[in-house]
Design an enzyme around this catalytic site. Structure first.
Site, PDB file in Angstrom:
ATOM      1  N   ASP A 107      84.421  -5.599 -28.938  1.00 50.07           N
ATOM      2  CA  ASP A 107      82.983  -5.602 -29.224  1.00 50.07           C
ATOM      3  C   ASP A 107      82.306  -6.882 -28.718  1.00 50.07           C
ATOM      4  O   ASP A 107      82.919  -7.946 -28.700  1.00 50.07           O
ATOM      5  CB  ASP A 107      82.787  -5.471 -30.743  1.00 50.07           C
ATOM      6  CG  ASP A 107      81.374  -5.039 -31.083  1.00 50.07           C
ATOM      7  OD1 ASP A 107      80.629  -4.656 -30.170  1.00 50.07           O
ATOM      8  OD2 ASP A 107      81.017  -5.095 -32.272  1.00 50.07           O
ATOM      9  N   GLY A 108      81.056  -6.754 -28.355  1.00 48.48           N
ATOM     10  CA  GLY A 108      80.255  -7.929 -28.001  1.00 48.48           C
ATOM     11  C   GLY A 108      79.950  -8.043 -26.516  1.00 48.48           C
ATOM     12  O   GLY A 108      79.364  -9.036 -26.070  1.00 48.48           O
ATOM     13  N   ARG A 146      76.072  -8.277 -25.844  1.00 48.55           N
ATOM     14  CA  ARG A 146      75.490  -9.564 -26.234  1.00 48.55           C
ATOM     15  C   ARG A 146      75.924 -10.686 -25.284  1.00 48.55           C
ATOM     16  O   ARG A 146      75.162 -11.584 -24.951  1.00 48.55           O
ATOM     17  CB  ARG A 146      75.885  -9.900 -27.687  1.00 48.55           C
ATOM     18  CG  ARG A 146      74.992  -9.219 -28.701  1.00 48.55           C
ATOM     19  CD  ARG A 146      75.611  -9.257 -30.076  1.00 48.55           C
ATOM     20  NE  ARG A 146      76.690  -8.282 -30.199  1.00 48.55           N
ATOM     21  CZ  ARG A 146      77.593  -8.287 -31.167  1.00 48.55           C
ATOM     22  NH1 ARG A 146      77.555  -9.222 -32.095  1.00 48.55           N
ATOM     23  NH2 ARG A 146      78.528  -7.359 -31.212  1.00 48.55           N
ATOM     24  N   HIS A 189      80.640  -5.316 -19.879  1.00 47.75           N
ATOM     25  CA  HIS A 189      81.766  -4.373 -19.940  1.00 47.75           C
ATOM     26  C   HIS A 189      82.796  -4.680 -18.846  1.00 47.75           C
ATOM     27  O   HIS A 189      83.999  -4.550 -19.061  1.00 47.75           O
ATOM     28  CB  HIS A 189      81.267  -2.932 -19.782  1.00 47.75           C
ATOM     29  CG  HIS A 189      80.355  -2.497 -20.899  1.00 47.75           C
ATOM     30  ND1 HIS A 189      80.658  -2.723 -22.227  1.00 47.75           N
ATOM     31  CD2 HIS A 189      79.163  -1.854 -20.890  1.00 47.75           C
ATOM     32  CE1 HIS A 189      79.675  -2.240 -22.982  1.00 47.75           C
ATOM     33  NE2 HIS A 189      78.764  -1.715 -22.192  1.00 47.75           N
ATOM     34  N   THR A 204      83.331   8.518 -29.628  1.00 48.20           N
ATOM     35  CA  THR A 204      82.581   9.778 -29.510  1.00 48.20           C
ATOM     36  C   THR A 204      81.081   9.513 -29.686  1.00 48.20           C
ATOM     37  O   THR A 204      80.256  10.280 -29.211  1.00 48.20           O
ATOM     38  CB  THR A 204      83.062  10.805 -30.567  1.00 48.20           C
ATOM     39  OG1 THR A 204      83.201  10.134 -31.819  1.00 48.20           O
ATOM     40  CG2 THR A 204      84.391  11.413 -30.192  1.00 48.20           C
ATOM     41  N   ASN A 227      79.606   6.772 -28.511  1.00 46.14           N
ATOM     42  CA  ASN A 227      79.090   5.991 -27.374  1.00 46.14           C
ATOM     43  C   ASN A 227      78.353   6.842 -26.333  1.00 46.14           C
ATOM     44  O   ASN A 227      77.661   6.306 -25.463  1.00 46.14           O
ATOM     45  CB  ASN A 227      80.216   5.199 -26.686  1.00 46.14           C
ATOM     46  CG  ASN A 227      80.681   3.997 -27.482  1.00 46.14           C
ATOM     47  OD1 ASN A 227      81.844   3.585 -27.408  1.00 46.14           O
ATOM     48  ND2 ASN A 227      79.779   3.399 -28.263  1.00 46.14           N
ATOM     49  N   ARG A 259      88.812  -7.418 -34.703  1.00 41.59           N
ATOM     50  CA  ARG A 259      87.452  -7.134 -34.232  1.00 41.59           C
ATOM     51  C   ARG A 259      86.726  -8.451 -33.988  1.00 41.59           C
ATOM     52  O   ARG A 259      86.391  -9.176 -34.932  1.00 41.59           O
ATOM     53  CB  ARG A 259      86.671  -6.290 -35.237  1.00 41.59           C
ATOM     54  CG  ARG A 259      85.272  -5.985 -34.718  1.00 41.59           C
ATOM     55  CD  ARG A 259      84.604  -4.837 -35.414  1.00 41.59           C
ATOM     56  NE  ARG A 259      83.469  -4.371 -34.618  1.00 41.59           N
ATOM     57  CZ  ARG A 259      82.859  -3.228 -34.781  1.00 41.59           C
ATOM     58  NH1 ARG A 259      83.262  -2.399 -35.704  1.00 41.59           N
ATOM     59  NH2 ARG A 259      81.839  -2.884 -34.011  1.00 41.59           N
TER      60      ARG A 259
HETATM   61  C1  FPP Z   1      81.356  -2.488 -27.333  1.00 42.41           C
HETATM   62  O1  FPP Z   1      80.523  -3.603 -27.029  1.00 42.41           O
HETATM   63  C2  FPP Z   1      82.051  -2.077 -26.111  1.00 42.41           C
HETATM   64  C3  FPP Z   1      82.076  -0.805 -25.615  1.00 42.41           C
HETATM   65  C4  FPP Z   1      81.400   0.316 -26.268  1.00 42.41           C
HETATM   66  C5  FPP Z   1      82.753  -0.508 -24.341  1.00 42.41           C
HETATM   67  C6  FPP Z   1      84.076  -1.197 -24.170  1.00 42.41           C
HETATM   68  C7  FPP Z   1      84.562  -0.923 -22.824  1.00 42.41           C
HETATM   69  C8  FPP Z   1      85.215  -1.800 -22.042  1.00 42.41           C
HETATM   70  C9  FPP Z   1      85.588  -3.174 -22.462  1.00 42.41           C
HETATM   71  C10 FPP Z   1      85.645  -1.407 -20.673  1.00 42.41           C
HETATM   72  C11 FPP Z   1      86.578  -0.244 -20.695  1.00 42.41           C
HETATM   73  C12 FPP Z   1      87.366  -0.195 -19.479  1.00 42.41           C
HETATM   74  C13 FPP Z   1      88.688  -0.361 -19.451  1.00 42.41           C
HETATM   75  C14 FPP Z   1      89.340  -0.387 -18.139  1.00 42.41           C
HETATM   76  C15 FPP Z   1      89.513  -0.487 -20.640  1.00 42.41           C
HETATM   77  P1  FPP Z   1      78.941  -3.421 -27.078  1.00 42.41           P
HETATM   78  O2  FPP Z   1      78.487  -2.947 -25.754  1.00 42.41           O
HETATM   79  O3  FPP Z   1      78.587  -2.535 -28.221  1.00 42.41           O
HETATM   80  O4  FPP Z   1      78.487  -4.890 -27.320  1.00 42.41           O
HETATM   81  P2  FPP Z   1      77.187  -5.361 -28.130  1.00 42.41           P
HETATM   82  O5  FPP Z   1      77.453  -5.045 -29.583  1.00 42.41           O
HETATM   83  O6  FPP Z   1      77.150  -6.827 -27.876  1.00 42.41           O
HETATM   84  O7  FPP Z   1      76.007  -4.624 -27.567  1.00 42.41           O
END
Ligand code: FPP
Length: 241
Positions: free
Chosen positions: A18-19, A22, A35, A64, A66, A189
């Site tokens: 997560d994160g 941000r 990402h 699911t 996302n 997490r």
């Molecule tokens: C959550 O952070 C992250 C995700 C929903 C996507 C995670 C995916 C990857 C790290 C790449 C996957 C690819 C491979 C090859 C494993 P967020 O976007 O919700 O972060 P935020 O809370 O800061 O907005």
């Protein structure tokens, strides 16, 4: 090489990556760059698990829920998966040397067809590697997983293959996506959030939780080791005294 059983290492680590958004926002970058960096950190931590001999690690890559994100962001995450899976083909020798077995959990049928087929290839090619299972949860939801297991068992009860009154917790565990994995020992997490977010609900019943404020793209092997050291110090009672 350290082995899980020797040093109090967890047998199964769950990681909520997560994160990313941000992290990107703080740098004035598009969320997708977060990402991208997150996918690099995923590889780093997967390698660390193999170095340490942790038998199983599950990364939450796409839930699911996302699908509710903007289509461009969903497409970018799918592209990262696609790219990494193609690279995994090229890294077959390296994966064999490290003993990394790739697995996927979730409703894979809901993913683009080429990703489904790349994922199946990756599972097939790494089938015999036995040091660390690197498990990716993609199009995964914990409640949906339990619902699917319940449907499966109910259907078996209907045909008389099973008796509903003698169903056990082990029967449910065996009907999940993860029948051969140990329960989650340690759930990590980062990013300051302290939620389970529908991740491995059944399997985390007795998991130790570890949170940090680090955003996933900044997460390091050293921080992972700190989580492991913390885990090793915890007294787990599983409801006993
Ligand atoms: C959550 O952070 C992250 C995700 C929903 C996507 C995670 C995916 C990857 C790290 C790449 C996957 C690819 C491979 C090859 C494993 P967020 O976007 O919700 O972060 P935020 O809370 O800061 O907005």
């Amino acid at each position: 090489m350290l082995e899980a059983s020797q040093v109090g290492l967890p047998r199964h680590v769950g990681i909520i990556m997560d994160g990313n958004g941000r992290w990107a926002k703080a740098r004035g970058l598009p969320r997708t760059d977060g990402h991208k960096r997150g996918a690099e950190v995923f590889e780093l931590i997967c390698d660390r698990c193999a170095d340490l001999g942790i038998p199983c690690v599950t990364f939450y890559a796409f839930s699911t829920e996302n699908w509710n994100r903007p289509p461009t962001e969903v497409a970018a995450i799918m592209d990262l998966l696609r790219h990494w899976l193609k690279k995994a083909q090229e890294r077959e020798v390296e994966n064999a040397r490290k003993g990394i077995r790739l697995r996927f959990i979730g409703e894979l049928e809901g993913l683009p067809e080429d990703i489904q087929s790349l994922a199946q290839d990756a599972q097939e090619h790494t089938r015999t590697h036995s040091r660390t299972i690197c498990n990716l949860a993609v199009n995964y939801g914990g409640r949906l997983e339990i619902l699917q297991a319940a449907r499966h068992l109910a259907a078996q009860c209907q045909t008389g293959e099973r008796d509903a009154l003698t169903l056990t917790e082990d029967d449910i565990s065996a009907a999940l996506y993860t029948p051969e994995y140990p329960d989650v020992d340690l759930l990590i997490r980062p990013s300051g959030e302290q939620r389970l977010s529908n991740f491995l609900l059944w399997q985390s019943a007795y998991a130790e939780f570890w949170y940090s404020n680090t955003l996933w793209p900044d997460f390091t092997a050293a921080e992972f080791d700190r989580a492991l050291a913390d885990f090793a110090r915890r007294g787990r009672r599983f409801g006993g005294i």
